[in-house]
Every structure is written in structure tokens, then in C-alpha cells.
Scaffold this motif. Structure first.
Motif: not given
Lengths: 167, 526
Positions: B152-156, B71-89, B8-13
Motif C-alpha cells: 500500500a505504501a508503494r502504491a500510494a 486496539s488498532y485498525r488498518v484501512g482508509g489509507g491509515r494505520v491507527e493504534l489506540r492505547r492507554g487507560l488513563l492517558e489515551r494515545h 477505501h474505508g477505515p476498518g473496525d477497531w
């Protein structure tokens, strides 16, 4: 459509025509576009030595544009129709190639009302209803503006009533 | 470790697998290889030492940075990916928008037991920066993550049918040794003899064209053409008749193409398996880089049986899935069977659809008007070619070749295209077949149809034909039924979606041309 003596069901046209002012708008647009095209071609023809511009070429081009203006907007106005029922949107567009589109209200993704600069002069608007398919957008061109506003509100309300992501 | 700790909550990065510290520098070095070689040559030529080493340091540093900044995290109903040094995505997608989860592993990844997880959403973006790739997770974790995401995608999704489909076992997550295997007994396994179909597809030609183009460019860059003495070549060739030399070159090219195509086919498809488990189809293939694709049952809208002319003549075909939310650009994710014997493709299609009808049933032909239209459309341009070539034929006899060949080819094409036309509605699927050079049999589930377009040009209306298009949210976005008699088209649409289409039908009066409807602009809508 052939007149074969059969009783198989046919698809009827949508009930409503677009605004009669749309015809005028299409005529004016076609006239301006045609005039601009002729002038540009004429200037290019005069500037480039290789092309010899004769008076009959200009006459033919003007006749073609006038013929287009006289026939195509009228034809298009005769074809363009739309209808919204309790369950579906139904449109008919085109002139030479005629296309009817039917989409259920339950599959509507977005409803978009656009008023181009020219359309605003005529108090008209275009309503575009998109579904999740890139091949399935329904466009109603030349609607009266007030009618378009009401239609968008109605369609949005009905699309909101549906659960799921409509794919 | 990759599982969401709290649903239910976002996990750690989290960082990706530390073993990527080995992979990234190697990948960057390979990617920068041309530059590095250039540096090496330049450095040696100028006599300066030490610069070459710098060339190696850069990709290593880039590779290390890539690991530390991703880095990435999965949880809270989302998948998130963080990357890039100068240009953060920061990429973020709701779990219920996840359509596919692909696992790929390059040889380097496989050596280290790693897998790249590609989370496929319905995005139309083709930008590589906007792909949600988790590059580098331990194989077991990656597979667990895939299952979590798909579940999770199916349950949602509230509109998902609840019954488990297919008589398949629940998954048993044992993976022997190097490769992940679909948990259920596979419906289809690879047979290396299928590679005989590879030269009959266009892939081989593309490879050869690329090679020839590359070679020519290289020769040109090295000034090779200037060094080739045209005179000496002419002397050497003079002994051999031109036609023989040409034929020899063609055969050589054909052999080269075939070898390359077969090799490419085996590399891409080695170990191909198709299986069903946990309400999704799992597909795995690849000799060097392995690729695993999962297609959720609820997203599987239909299939396309493709039969390019070459494959068709050899009794082969290929199969692709029409996946809701997966566009035409993501074709590689929708391959179900690579070029293979028709029987194999057919049985796979039957298994995937859960019905035999759409694959086997004879299609309803489109009648004489459609056939006539195919002929006129093919022959008219061909006769124009002939008419253009005939005056030239008095000058050179070679012009007779296109003048005669064009109508013959057009006639063959027209006959084949006419024969290919057909449609059906069977077992809840709309079936449509058309085409000659690339014949396709589209099978689309009625439930996946999200609208109907009925299109006719003036010529078509005169012939009583229409082109009926079922729009859908996957694949090519639409399935067309080409040049079908109007009554047949409406019957098909009405039977497929009665609630949608029937309110707009009327029974044609025996004499009237069309029914009259109030045509004034309305003041009120129904």
C-alpha cells in the motif's frame, strides 16, 4: 581559491547580496553582545577574590570586541549572498568558514520567514528553506523584509507545483 | 483478520491477539522484578504475610489492562493504534508514510506463535509512547499485514519506479515451523565463524564497562569496600611483581570482553539471513528474540561500509543501509550485515546496490594538499601534548611515555587517514571514503541526493580544498567528501546532478581570481 592556471569550471557566487542594513545589524548585535560579555566578566572578576582584574585586561577585551565588530560583520556581508533560479536555491554564508549550498526547488519541504526582535528594528528578516535532509537547510540572513515576503511567496508557489513528498 | 476489509474505508477497531493476555503479565512481572524482590524482602523482614501476593497482582492487572485498552485498525489509507487507560494515545499514520515494517518476537512471543509489528515512519520522535507497535499478532497475520502495508505504501507513492528490481522470485508464503523466512533465496546466510569479529568492535568493551560499573556500584551499596581489608590484599599481592599482576588483569579483562562480545554477537545475529522479495530487502536475525526488518527498494538510498580499525586489521567490515526517511537514531533498522569478513560484506553490498562499481572501483585520491592537511591536523595537537609533557619529564620518567607516544600515534593516524581519503562517481552512485579509527565508505545513489553543500574554512581555501557534502533524507542525513580539491569537488557534483549544479558553474578565466557578478541588492529576481 588558488590561481592555478586551469580552465576547470568553478562554482560562481550567488548573484544577490543581502540588504546592506544587515551589516549594521550584525555590527550592533556584536557590539551589544561584546559589551554584555565584558561587563559580566568584569563583575565576576570583581566579585571573586581569586581573580585579579588589571586595567590592561579590560583594555584588551574592549580592543578584541572592537576588532571583531570592525572586521567580522563586514567580512560576513561580503560573503553572504543568495540566488533563486528557475530550478534551484543557491546560498553562500559564513566568513572564516564559507559554505555554499545548492538545493533544487523540487526538494523544498518548508519555507520559513523569521523576524527576530533585533531584525525587526532594522526591517530585516531571515528566510530558511528546508529540505528533507537535516543537513540541508538553506538560510538567508539579513534580507530586506519586503523582499523576504515576496521570496517566501515565490518559493512556496514553486514548491507546491512539485508532486510527491520531496524525499 | 488483520487485513483491511475495505481498502477505501477505515476498518473496525480490533484487539490484538488474545494470547497477549499471557504475555503482558509475564512482561510486567519481569519489568517490576526489582520492586517485587524489594517487596518480598521487606514483607519477610516485617513478618507481614500476604503483602507479597499483592506485589504479584499488580503486574498481572496492569498486563490485563494493557490488553483490554489497546486496539488498532488498518484501512482508509491509515494505520491507527489506540492505547492507554488513563492517558489515551491515538497514533495514526498515513500508509504512504510507512518506511519500514519490523517484526520482532521475544522468546515468550515465539513460544505462543506471536510477533510484534513495528511500523516505522519517518518521525524524528524517539519517545517510546509514540512508536506504532502492534504488540502481539499471530505470526502469519503479522507477515500478511507487513506485505499489505509495504504494498500500500508503494502504491500510494507516485514517484515510485514501476519496474520490479532484482532477479528474484515472487514470494511464496510458506513458513516452516517456528520462524518466518524471507521468501526469496537468501543473498546471505549466517556463518557462526563470523563471531570471531565480535571482540574487535566496541560492543564488547561497552558490555564490560557496564558490568564493571554495575559491580562496583553493587559493592559500594553493600558497603563492600569498607570490608575489603586493603592491608591483607597488599600482602597477598606483594609476592607477585606489579607488572605481572597488571598484565594478568589485562589478559583476564580481554578474555572476558571477548567471551561477552562473542556471546552478544551470536545472540543478536544467530540465523541471520538477507534476502530480496517483493521489491524489498528482508533481513532476519536473533537467537532468542527474532527480528525481521524489511527495507523497501524505493527507500534504499545507498549503503555504508563501515570498517572500524579493529575489524579492518582483521579483514572484516560491516554494512548498513542508508534508508530515506530513516534517521540516524534508528540504526538498528538499517543494519544490513553485522561484523563479517570483508568478502561477505562486499558481495552483500554489490547485491543490494545492484552494481559492483561502488564497492570495487579504486577511489580517486585527494592529492598532496589533503594529505598535508591530515598531517598538520594530527601532528599539531600531538606536539602540544609533547611540549606540555617535556617539562614534567624531569620530575618523573613516566612523562616521557606520552611525550614520545603522542606524535607517533598522531603520525600513524595521519598517514592512515590520508590513505583513506577518496571519492568516485560510478554506476549512478556517489562514493566517498574517509576516516581511520572508524573508516567508512559511503555509497549514495545520485537520485537520493537532495542538495549540495560546499564548505571551506580559510585554511582549506588557502590549500585549494573544500569539503563537499551531499545531503540526503536518510541515515546521517549527509555524505561528506572530505578535503577534496575544489575542481574535483565541482566536477563530482556537476556530473552527479548536472541540471542542479551546472547553471552555477563558470569557466575560470586563465588569469582572473573570480568572475564579477552584479552585486547590488536586486529589485527583481530572475
Amino acid at each position: 581559491m588558488t590561481d592555478a592556471p586551469t580552465t576547470s569550471p568553478l562554482l560562481r557566487e550567488p548573484r544577490h547580496r543581502v540588504s546592506p542594513r544587515a551589516r549594521l545589524m550584525w555590527q550592533v548585535t556584536a557590539l551589544v553582545e561584546g559589551a554584555v560579555t565584558i561587563v559580566v566578566l568584569l563583575l565576576v572578576g570583581l566579585a571573586v577574590d581569586a581573580v585579579d582584574v588589571r586595567w590592561w585586561m579590560v583594555v584588551a577585551a574592549v580592543a578584541a570586541v572592537l576588532g571583531w565588530v570592525a572586521v567580522v560583520p563586514q567580512w560576513r556581508y561580503a560573503v553572504h549572498r543568495w540566488e533563486v533560479t528557475e530550478t534551484a536555491v543557491h546560498t553562500q554564508t559564513g566568513w572564516w568558514a564559507r559554505e555554499q549550498r545548492i538545493a533544487p526547488l523540487s526538494r523544498i519541504q518548508t519555507v520559513d520567514r523569521a523576524e527576530g526582535a533585533v531584525a525587526r528594528l532594522f526591517g530585516l528578516a531571515t528566510v530558511t528553506v528546508t529540505t528533507a535532509s537535516a543537513a540541508g537547510a538553506l538560510e538567508i540572513d539579513g534580507l530586506d523584509r519586503r523582499q523576504a515576503v515576496a521570496l517566501v511567496a515565490e518559493l512556496t508557489a514553486r514548491a507546491d507545483a512539485v508532486e510527491g513528498d520531496a524525499t | 483478520m488483520t487485513e483491511p476489509q475495505d481498502p477505501h474505508g477505515p476498518g473496525d477497531w480490533q484487539r490484538l491477539d488474545p494470547r497477549m493476555l499471557l504475555v503482558h503479565p509475564v512482561q510486567e512481572t519481569v519489568r517490576l522484578l526489582p520492586v517485587l524482590l524489594g517487596l518480598l524482602v521487606a514483607g519477610t523482614a516485617s513478618g507481614a504475610r500476604g503483602w507479597q501476593l499483592l506485589g504479584l497482582v499488580i503486574p498481572v492487572v496492569v498486563g490485563l489492562l494493557r490488553y483490554w485498552t489497546t486496539s488498532y485498525r488498518v484501512g482508509g489509507g491509515r494505520v491507527e493504534l489506540r492505547r492507554g487507560l488513563l492517558e489515551r494515545h491515538v497514533l495514526s499514520t498515513p500508509v504512504d508514510r510507512v518506511r519500514t515494517v519490523d517484526l520482532t518476537a521475544s522468546p515468550v512471543h515465539r513460544l505462543l506463535g506471536l510477533v510484534t509489528v513495528r511500523v516505522g515512519t519517518g518521525t524524528a520522535s524517539t519517545d517510546g509512547d509514540e512508536r506504532l507497535d502492534l504488540d502481539g499478532l499471530p505470526a502469519a497475520d503479522a507477515r500478511r499485514l507487513r506485505e499489505d502495508l509495504l504494498r500500500a505504501a508503494r502504491a500510494a507513492r507516485p514517484d515510485d519506479p514501476d519496474e520490479p528490481s532484482g532477479p528474484h522470485d515472487p514470494d511464496n508464503p510458506d513458513d516452516p515451523g517456528r520462524g518466518p523466512v524471507p521468501a526469496a533465496p537468501p543473498v546471505l546466510t549466517f556463518d557462526p565463524t563470523w563471531a570471531r569479529f565480535a571482540p574487535l568492535t566496541s560492543t564488547g568493551l561497552v558490555i564490560v564497562a557496564g558490568l564493571v560499573g554495575g559491580t562496583v556500584q553493587l559493592l559500594d551499596a553493600l558497603g563492600g569496600f569498607r570490608r575489603v581489608d586493603a592491608g591483607s590484599w597488599a600482602e597477598r599481592v606483594a609476592g607477585v611483581p606489579v607488572l605481572l599482576a597488571g598484565a594478568g588483569a589485562l589478559v583476564g579483562l580481554a578474555v572476558a570482553t571477548s567471551v561477552l562480545a562473542v556471546t552478544g554477537y551470536l545472540v543478536a545475529n544467530w540465523g541471520f539471513t538477507l534476502g530480496h522479495a517483493d521489491r524489498a530487502w528482508h533481513l532476519r536475525r536473533g537467537l532468542l528474540t527474532t527480528r525481521e526488518t524489511s527495507l523497501d527498494d524505493a527507500r534504499l538510498a545507498g549503503v555504508t561500509l563501515g570498517e572500524p580499525l579493529g575489524l579492518r586489521l582483521a579483514g572484516g567490515g560491516r554494512l548498513a543501509a542508508i534508508v530515506t526517511g530513516l534517521g540516524d537514531g534508528q540504526e538498528s533498522s538499517s543494519v544490513l550485515v553485522p561484523p563479517a569478513p570483508r568478502a561477505v560484506v562486499g558481495s552483500a553490498a554489490r547485491a543490494v546496490l545492484g552494481a559492483a562499481g561502488p564497492v570495487d572501483v579504486p577511489l580517486r585520491p585527494h592529492g598532496p594538499a589533503a594529505t598535508r592537511r591530515r598531517w598538520t591536523r594530527a601532528l599539531l595537537p600531538a606536539l602540544l601534548v609533547t611540549a606540555a609533557c617535556l617539562p614534567l619529564a624531569t620530575g618523573s620518567a613516566w612523562w616521557w611515555l606520552p611525550a614520545v607516544a603522542a606524535p607517533l600515534v598522531a603520525a600513524a593516524l595521519a598517514a592512515d587517514r590520508a590513505r583513506g581519503l577518496g571519492h568516485a562517481l560510478v554506476d549512478g552512485y556517489v562514493v566517498s571514503r574517509y576516516g581511520s579509527l572508524y573508516r567508512r565508505r559511503h555509497v549514495l545513489a545520485v537520485g537520493a541526493v537532495i542538495g549540495w553543500n560546499i564548505r571551506a574554512t580559510w585554511f582549506q581555501r588557502r590549500a585549494g580544498l573544500v569539503t563537499l557534502v551531499a545531503t540526503t533524507a536518510g541515515g546521517r542525513q549527509a555524505v561528506a567528501v572530505l578535503d577534496v580539491p575544489e575542481a574535483d569537488a565541482l566536477a563530482l557534483a556537476a556530473r552527479a546532478s548536472p541540471a542542479l549544479v551546472e547553471p552555477f558553474l563558470y569557466d575560470r578565466p586563465a588569469t582572473g581570481r573570480s568572475a564579477q557578478w552584479p552585486t547590488s541588492t536586486p529589485s527583481s529576481r530572475t
